[in-house]
Design a protein around this motif. Structure first.
Motif, PDB file in Angstrom:
ATOM      1  N   GLY A  75       0.723  -1.096   0.197  1.00 22.29           N
ATOM      2  CA  GLY A  75       0.021  -0.213  -0.094  1.00 22.29           C
ATOM      3  C   GLY A  75       0.987   1.422  -0.088  1.00 22.29           C
ATOM      4  O   GLY A  75       0.117   2.265  -0.241  1.00 22.29           O
ATOM      5  N   ARG A  76       2.098   1.055   0.391  1.00 19.42           N
ATOM      6  CA  ARG A  76       2.990   2.349   0.335  1.00 19.42           C
ATOM      7  C   ARG A  76       4.450   1.901   0.344  1.00 19.42           C
ATOM      8  O   ARG A  76       4.699   0.698   0.948  1.00 19.42           O
ATOM      9  CB  ARG A  76       2.658   3.216   1.736  1.00 19.42           C
ATOM     10  N   HIS A  80      14.809   6.881   1.299  1.00 16.45           N
ATOM     11  CA  HIS A  80      15.542   7.976   1.821  1.00 16.45           C
ATOM     12  C   HIS A  80      16.049   8.313   0.358  1.00 16.45           C
ATOM     13  O   HIS A  80      17.029   7.450  -0.039  1.00 16.45           O
ATOM     14  CB  HIS A  80      16.511   7.774   2.843  1.00 16.45           C
ATOM     15  N   ALA A  81      16.169   9.416   0.049  1.00 15.69           N
ATOM     16  CA  ALA A  81      16.637   9.764  -1.370  1.00 15.69           C
ATOM     17  C   ALA A  81      17.993  10.698  -1.428  1.00 15.69           C
ATOM     18  O   ALA A  81      17.815  11.489  -0.337  1.00 15.69           O
ATOM     19  CB  ALA A  81      15.631  10.670  -2.351  1.00 15.69           C
ATOM     20  N   SER A  82      18.862  10.412  -2.193  1.00 11.65           N
ATOM     21  CA  SER A  82      20.029  11.209  -2.331  1.00 11.65           C
ATOM     22  C   SER A  82      19.603  12.472  -2.990  1.00 11.65           C
ATOM     23  O   SER A  82      18.472  12.679  -3.745  1.00 11.65           O
ATOM     24  CB  SER A  82      21.056  10.675  -2.985  1.00 11.65           C
ATOM     25  N   PHE A  94       6.609   9.879  -6.116  1.00 11.38           N
ATOM     26  CA  PHE A  94       6.878   9.866  -4.828  1.00 11.38           C
ATOM     27  C   PHE A  94       6.757  11.420  -4.419  1.00 11.38           C
ATOM     28  O   PHE A  94       7.056  12.463  -4.942  1.00 11.38           O
ATOM     29  CB  PHE A  94       8.279   9.344  -4.578  1.00 11.38           C
ATOM     30  N   SER A  95       6.455  11.532  -3.149  1.00 11.03           N
ATOM     31  CA  SER A  95       6.341  12.696  -2.509  1.00 11.03           C
ATOM     32  C   SER A  95       6.935  12.667  -1.181  1.00 11.03           C
ATOM     33  O   SER A  95       7.155  11.697  -0.518  1.00 11.03           O
ATOM     34  CB  SER A  95       4.762  13.155  -2.281  1.00 11.03           C
ATOM     35  N   THR A  96       7.160  14.044  -0.663  1.00 12.97           N
ATOM     36  CA  THR A  96       7.867  14.088   0.600  1.00 12.97           C
ATOM     37  C   THR A  96       6.791  14.140   1.703  1.00 12.97           C
ATOM     38  O   THR A  96       5.730  14.330   1.785  1.00 12.97           O
ATOM     39  CB  THR A  96       8.254  15.642   0.907  1.00 12.97           C
ATOM     40  N   ASN A  97       7.358  13.150   2.690  1.00 12.71           N
ATOM     41  CA  ASN A  97       6.497  12.832   3.878  1.00 12.71           C
ATOM     42  C   ASN A  97       7.240  13.510   4.909  1.00 12.71           C
ATOM     43  O   ASN A  97       8.194  12.917   5.532  1.00 12.71           O
ATOM     44  CB  ASN A  97       6.231  11.627   4.046  1.00 12.71           C
ATOM     45  N   PRO A  98       7.037  14.575   5.545  1.00 11.52           N
ATOM     46  CA  PRO A  98       7.549  15.453   6.647  1.00 11.52           C
ATOM     47  C   PRO A  98       7.393  14.892   8.155  1.00 11.52           C
ATOM     48  O   PRO A  98       7.766  15.428   9.092  1.00 11.52           O
ATOM     49  CB  PRO A  98       7.152  16.810   6.602  1.00 11.52           C
TER      50      PRO A  98
END
Length: 161
Positions: free
Chosen positions: A129-130, A134-136, A148-152
């Motif tokens: 489902g998700r 961690h992206a460089s 993909f989107s940022t998850n703060p």
């Protein structure tokens, strides 16, 4: 089979027969990102050699490799896991993407995009489902282009720190 500007690359899911390719590419990634001391790399490699022979066949870790002319030049890993269902993830099945790496000479040829696309298809087949990662800085544009989107909201804890 995908086509690059000068060569063709083939992507396939790794098994135990590809163990050395997986380890070599993971070591290259760690060396590039973290610049560990040689003794740290040796300890990490030994731990990886203990982990992969059981994790790959059991499906706790999945790896895709991209080959050019018979040489593995890129890899991508997925560690699926289960947690209790939540409003954002009713299945409770999720995955963590790790070790997206392409050797420098083969970057910017669509290999990472193809690896990620295969991994996303596999994640859909598993019913995840998700996915998390961690992206460089260099990798972030690819992940964002692939949805993909940022998850703060996430925090991290490490024992002993």
């Amino acid at each position: 089979m995908m086509t690059t500007s000068a060569e063709e690359f083939i992507i396939r899911k790794a098994g135990l027969a590809e163990l050395e390719d997986v380890i070599r590419l993971r070591l290259a990634l760690m060396s590039e990102l973290a610049a560990p001391r040689p003794e740290e790399l040796a300890v990490w490699e030994a731990a990886t050699r203990r982990y992969l022979p059981s994790a790959l066949p059991a499906g706790r870790f999945h790896v895709w490799l991209a080959y050019v002319g018979g040489e593995a030049v890129a890899c991508a890993g997925l560690a699926p896991y289960e947690r209790p269902p939540s409003p954002e993830g009713l299945s409770g099945l999720e995955g963590y993407i790790v070790n997206m790496y392409t050797a420098p000479a083969w970057r910017r040829r669509g290999i990472s995009r193809a690896l990620l696309a295969d991994m996303l298809d596999f994640a859909r087949e598993l019913g995840l489902g998700r996915l998390w990662l961690h992206a460089s800085r260099d990798g972030r544009p690819l992940y964002e282009a692939m949805g993909f989107s940022t998850n703060p909201t996430a925090l991290e804890w490490k024992p002993g720190v």
